[in-house]
Design a protein around this motif. Structure first.
Motif, PDB file in Angstrom:
ATOM      1  N   ALA A   1      31.131 -83.055 -30.061  1.00 22.33           N
ATOM      2  CA  ALA A   1      31.285 -84.607 -29.919  1.00 22.33           C
ATOM      3  C   ALA A   1      30.853 -85.159 -31.098  1.00 22.33           C
ATOM      4  O   ALA A   1      30.899 -86.627 -31.568  1.00 22.33           O
ATOM      5  N   HIS A   2      29.551 -84.749 -31.793  1.00 25.30           N
ATOM      6  CA  HIS A   2      28.996 -85.201 -32.922  1.00 25.30           C
ATOM      7  C   HIS A   2      29.311 -84.875 -34.283  1.00 25.30           C
ATOM      8  O   HIS A   2      28.588 -85.185 -35.307  1.00 25.30           O
TER       9      HIS A   2
ATOM     10  N   PHE B   1      19.458 -89.475 -25.910  1.00 28.11           N
ATOM     11  CA  PHE B   1      19.553 -88.338 -24.875  1.00 28.11           C
ATOM     12  C   PHE B   1      18.007 -88.147 -24.543  1.00 28.11           C
ATOM     13  O   PHE B   1      16.953 -87.981 -25.267  1.00 28.11           O
TER      14      PHE B   1
ATOM     15  N   ALA C   1      26.925 -85.457 -19.905  1.00 26.74           N
ATOM     16  CA  ALA C   1      28.366 -84.903 -19.537  1.00 26.74           C
ATOM     17  C   ALA C   1      28.174 -83.261 -19.494  1.00 26.74           C
ATOM     18  O   ALA C   1      29.035 -82.583 -18.921  1.00 26.74           O
TER      19      ALA C   1
ATOM     20  N   THR D   1      20.585 -83.086 -24.429  1.00 27.40           N
ATOM     21  CA  THR D   1      22.092 -83.346 -24.984  1.00 27.40           C
ATOM     22  C   THR D   1      22.726 -84.428 -23.735  1.00 27.40           C
ATOM     23  O   THR D   1      21.987 -84.910 -22.889  1.00 27.40           O
ATOM     24  N   PHE D   2      23.941 -84.724 -24.295  1.00 32.26           N
ATOM     25  CA  PHE D   2      24.429 -85.998 -23.218  1.00 32.26           C
ATOM     26  C   PHE D   2      24.709 -85.203 -21.906  1.00 32.26           C
ATOM     27  O   PHE D   2      24.957 -84.123 -21.702  1.00 32.26           O
TER      28      PHE D   2
ATOM     29  N   GLY E   1      39.004 -90.635 -25.772  1.00 30.05           N
ATOM     30  CA  GLY E   1      39.738 -89.280 -26.121  1.00 30.05           C
ATOM     31  C   GLY E   1      39.006 -88.179 -26.447  1.00 30.05           C
ATOM     32  O   GLY E   1      37.707 -88.306 -26.475  1.00 30.05           O
TER      33      GLY E   1
ATOM     34  N   LYS F   1      32.194 -92.958 -31.394  1.00 31.33           N
ATOM     35  CA  LYS F   1      32.216 -91.568 -32.032  1.00 31.33           C
ATOM     36  C   LYS F   1      32.622 -91.883 -33.383  1.00 31.33           C
ATOM     37  O   LYS F   1      33.252 -92.954 -33.576  1.00 31.33           O
TER      38      LYS F   1
ATOM     39  N   ASP G   1      30.192 -77.875 -28.401  1.00 34.35           N
ATOM     40  CA  ASP G   1      30.212 -79.115 -28.426  1.00 34.35           C
ATOM     41  C   ASP G   1      30.406 -79.915 -29.503  1.00 34.35           C
ATOM     42  O   ASP G   1      29.097 -80.084 -30.141  1.00 34.35           O
TER      43      ASP G   1
ATOM     44  N   SER H   1      35.079 -85.301 -29.234  1.00 39.09           N
ATOM     45  CA  SER H   1      35.265 -86.615 -28.457  1.00 39.09           C
ATOM     46  C   SER H   1      35.518 -87.920 -29.396  1.00 39.09           C
ATOM     47  O   SER H   1      35.153 -88.044 -30.445  1.00 39.09           O
TER      48      SER H   1
ATOM     49  N   TRP I   1      36.402 -86.200 -23.989  1.00 43.80           N
ATOM     50  CA  TRP I   1      35.466 -84.615 -24.130  1.00 43.80           C
ATOM     51  C   TRP I   1      35.436 -84.007 -22.680  1.00 43.80           C
ATOM     52  O   TRP I   1      35.677 -82.897 -22.587  1.00 43.80           O
TER      53      TRP I   1
ATOM     54  N   TYR J   1      35.463 -91.080 -28.030  1.00 40.93           N
ATOM     55  CA  TYR J   1      34.762 -92.045 -27.120  1.00 40.93           C
ATOM     56  C   TYR J   1      34.664 -93.267 -28.252  1.00 40.93           C
ATOM     57  O   TYR J   1      34.266 -92.950 -29.575  1.00 40.93           O
TER      58      TYR J   1
ATOM     59  N   VAL K   1      25.463 -77.379 -28.799  1.00 43.23           N
ATOM     60  CA  VAL K   1      25.596 -78.829 -29.064  1.00 43.23           C
ATOM     61  C   VAL K   1      25.237 -79.172 -30.669  1.00 43.23           C
ATOM     62  O   VAL K   1      24.146 -78.821 -30.952  1.00 43.23           O
TER      63      VAL K   1
HETATM   64  C1  LIG Z   1      29.969 -88.499 -26.286  1.00 43.98           C
HETATM   65  C2  LIG Z   1      29.492 -86.926 -25.944  1.00 43.98           C
HETATM   66  C3  LIG Z   1      30.172 -86.279 -24.980  1.00 43.98           C
HETATM   67  C4  LIG Z   1      31.357 -86.910 -23.972  1.00 43.98           C
HETATM   68  O1  LIG Z   1      32.374 -87.324 -24.643  1.00 43.98           O
HETATM   69  P1  LIG Z   1      33.331 -88.042 -23.638  1.00 43.98           P
HETATM   70  O2  LIG Z   1      34.532 -88.444 -24.744  1.00 43.98           O
HETATM   71  O3  LIG Z   1      32.941 -89.683 -23.391  1.00 43.98           O
HETATM   72  O4  LIG Z   1      33.657 -87.501 -22.363  1.00 43.98           O
HETATM   73  C5  LIG Z   1      29.888 -84.842 -24.852  1.00 43.98           C
HETATM   74  N1  LIG Z   1      28.668 -84.385 -25.601  1.00 43.98           N
HETATM   75  C6  LIG Z   1      28.185 -85.110 -26.355  1.00 43.98           C
HETATM   76  C7  LIG Z   1      26.841 -84.623 -27.137  1.00 43.98           C
HETATM   77  C8  LIG Z   1      28.404 -86.657 -26.392  1.00 43.98           C
HETATM   78  O5  LIG Z   1      27.811 -87.324 -27.303  1.00 43.98           O
END
Ligand SMILES: *Cc1c(COP(=O)(O)O)cnc(C)c1O
Length: 372
Positions: free
Chosen positions: A151-152, A316, A81, A78-79, A185, A178, A149, A173, A53, A175, A124
């Motif tokens: 990712a979730h 978080f 990243a 949030t995360f 990825g 996830k 975002d 994401s 991600w 990861y 997010v």
């Molecule tokens: C896991 C996550 C990311 C980052 O994902 P990666 O694939 O590990 O880079 C970004 N935002 C949130 C909210 C996440 O939980």
């Protein structure tokens, strides 16, 4: 022992073997198939598999070409990243506070923080709880780019619309922990042709054609570099683990919804425990199971659960409280985010958890509060 997370992968269909027997190990035909699947699922013209991600987001921000004075608004809880990618491309991180009830980006605070330099807003869908992107989009200038975002949230729907419908970009994401994973990825989806062409090359060291596309019908296609780039493409080895999950995830989502409800039911009569409230009119994804308890009990409760072999974590914290960001962006106050960061615990939650285990977790929480 009740683990925090267990993946749900198996290799019954030998996807990996097929890839290993082919001649392309990276950004080849498997990636292309998965990207097509994603375009179809999310009804978008372009999708890009990336090696995370994080690198997907950096590819987008590079393609948007942010200047050092440009600002990117993200929710404070949030995360990390989400903030790191903005730092990485040399733009400014602007933290907006979260909504007290949903724990998602607070639209009022976000609107307050918009300036003439605001180029991007990144809501997010934290924990799988859905942010109302359409509502935000209606309230902001048209030239502000919205990146969701996701990712979730892979399967979330708002008003029967898939993720990314109201955003310029949505990023997933894959990861290790996830809902859908290939170890590491990610994926970007968008309808913007202008940015899509740049993203493809930026994520492959700025080159115009990936190796797989350089020979068509035995003819050599010349390549060049127009954009500065880096390495963000996914391998076909990883993508081959994804293919089946992308098509079958809705079944898992139904199971996770059932497990989520079981948790909620079992926690119902513990008055010391609060849950983020869900937005109405949304068919959400269920990724994490966070609870909130008074901050004076939080770490003690974590200890109590770990002692009883129940693995919990704090996912978080408020980014405004993390050392690097606190020092660099002085005087950023996000009180609701900071409060939630000190109250929250994520309970074990994954497809393999049993109803009996869920009961045990909740009973241990109950017995902790009877003693304290
Ligand atoms: C896991 C996550 C990311 C980052 O994902 P990666 O694939 O590990 O880079 C970004 N935002 C949130 C909210 C996440 O939980």
């Amino acid at each position: 022992m009740i683990p925090f997370y267990k993946h749900n992968l198996n290799n019954k269909k030998n996807y990996l073997k097929q890839t290993l027997n082919s001649s392309y190990l990276t950004s080849g035909p498997v990636c292309e198939r998965v990207e097509k699947l994603l375009c179809k699922k999310f009804n978008k013209k372009f999708s890009f598999l990336t090696n995370s991600w994080t690198n997907g987001l950096i590819s987008i921000l590079l393609s948007v070409k942010l200047k050092p004075t440009d600002e990117v608004i993200i929710p404070a809880c949030t995360f990390v990243a989400c903030a790191n990618v903005v730092e990485m491309v040399g733009a400014k991180v602007i933290l907006a506070d979260i909504d007290e009830k949903t724990k998602l980006l607070d639209v009022k605070d976000c609107l307050k923080k918009i300036t003439k330099n605001t180029k991007v807003i990144m809501p997010v869908h934290l924990y799988g709880n859905l942010f109302d992107t359409k509502n935000l989009k209606n309230k902001i200038r048209k030239n502000i780019i919205i990146i969701e975002d996701c990712a979730h949230s892979f399967c979330g729907e708002y008003n029967n619309k898939v993720m990314g419908t109201f955003a310029d970009f949505a990023v997933f994401s894959f990861y290790a922990t996830k809902s859908i994973t290939c170890g590491e990825g990610g994926a970007i989806i968008t309808n913007h042709k202008k940015y899509a062409d740049i993203i493809r090359s930026v994520s492959n060291n700025g080159m115009t054609k990936p190796a797989f596309k350089r020979f068509v019908n035995n003819k050599y296609i010349p390549w060049d570099v127009y954009n500065f780039g880096f390495k963000a493409n996914l391998s076909d080895i990883n993508a081959s683990i994804l293919e089946d999950q992308v098509s079958s995830y809705s079944k898992i989502a139904i199971l996770k919804k059932k497990l989520f409800k079981k948790y909620r039911y079992n926690l119902n009569n513990i008055k010391e425990v609060s849950l983020p409230s869900e937005n109405k009119n949304k068919n959400r994804d269920y990724y994490l199971f966070p609870i909130g308890v008074d901050k004076k009990y939080r770490n003690k409760l974590i200890e109590h659960l770990l002692k009883n072999k129940i693995f919990v974590t704090v996912n978080f914290r408020s980014i405004s409280e993390l050392h690097y960001y606190k020092k660099k962006y002085k005087n950023t106050k996000c009180p609701r985010s900071e409060k939630w960061g000190k109250e929250t615990i994520s309970l074990p939650f994954h497809v393999k958890i049993t109803e009996k285990e869920i009961k045990k977790v909740c009973e241990q929480i109950k017995s902790f509060f009877l003693k304290n």
